[in-house]
Structures are given as structure tokens and as C-alpha cells.
Scaffold this motif. Structure first.
Motif, PDB file in Angstrom:
ATOM      1  N   SER A 180     -22.538   8.173 -77.189  1.00 34.25           N
ATOM      2  CA  SER A 180     -23.355   7.235 -76.413  1.00 34.25           C
ATOM      3  C   SER A 180     -22.492   6.433 -75.436  1.00 34.25           C
ATOM      4  O   SER A 180     -22.939   6.110 -74.333  1.00 34.25           O
ATOM      5  N   GLU A 220     -21.872   8.770 -72.563  1.00 34.62           N
ATOM      6  CA  GLU A 220     -23.089   8.889 -71.753  1.00 34.62           C
ATOM      7  C   GLU A 220     -23.257   7.669 -70.855  1.00 34.62           C
ATOM      8  O   GLU A 220     -23.653   7.783 -69.694  1.00 34.62           O
ATOM      9  N   HIS A 221     -22.948   6.488 -71.399  1.00 37.97           N
ATOM     10  CA  HIS A 221     -23.041   5.260 -70.605  1.00 37.97           C
ATOM     11  C   HIS A 221     -22.007   5.284 -69.471  1.00 37.97           C
ATOM     12  O   HIS A 221     -22.309   4.905 -68.334  1.00 37.97           O
TER      13      HIS A 221
END
Length: 77
Positions: A5, A8-9
Motif C-alpha cells: 500500500s 501504491e501511494h
């Protein structure tokens, strides 16, 4: 928050930064937002490095915390 995550950020921030830099807006119009994105990217990369280091040394990576902008920006490896 997982490594995936965070990555992805980071990817989303890089995409936004590129769009702002490539945009047709007047030079400098997006400067403040780009600067903010750069600081967020530094914080994300710092968090990811913390998580990886903790994992490498047998600690819980979820105990890594986002450090404040001043700390991350003032770091001299």
C-alpha cells in the motif's frame, strides 16, 4: 499499512507530480502542490525503509511510524 500500500501511494504521488509538471498551467502555478508531493514522497520512502529495516532485524514492521516532514527532510544519510 503494508509495503504494497505504501508503494501504491508512492506510485499515485509520482503520477500526480508528473501530471502537474507536464501540465499546461503557468510555470510556478503548481509549485506549492509539487513541493508538498515531494515531501510526502520523502516520508513514504522513509517509512518503507524503516519497515524493511525492522523486518530485516526481526522486529515488527508495523511498528514503523511516519516521521514528521522536518525530520525526514533534515536527514543526511
Amino acid at each position: 499499512m503494508s509495503d504494497k500500500s505504501i508503494l501504491e501511494h508512492i506510485s499515485a504521488l509520482v503520477d500526480e507530480e508528473q501530471q502537474l509538471r507536464d501540465g499546461t498551467a503557468a510555470p510556478g502555478q503548481n509549485a506549492e502542490r509539487i513541493r508538498h508531493i515531494e515531501h510526502q514522497l520523502d516520508q513514504c520512502w522513509d517509512l518503507l525503509r524503516q519497515r524493511r529495516a525492522k523486518r530485516e532485524f526481526g522486529e515488527d514492521p508495523s511498528s514503523a511510524k511516519v516521521r514528521d516532514e522536518k525530520t525526514v527532510e533534515g536527514y543526511e544519510g
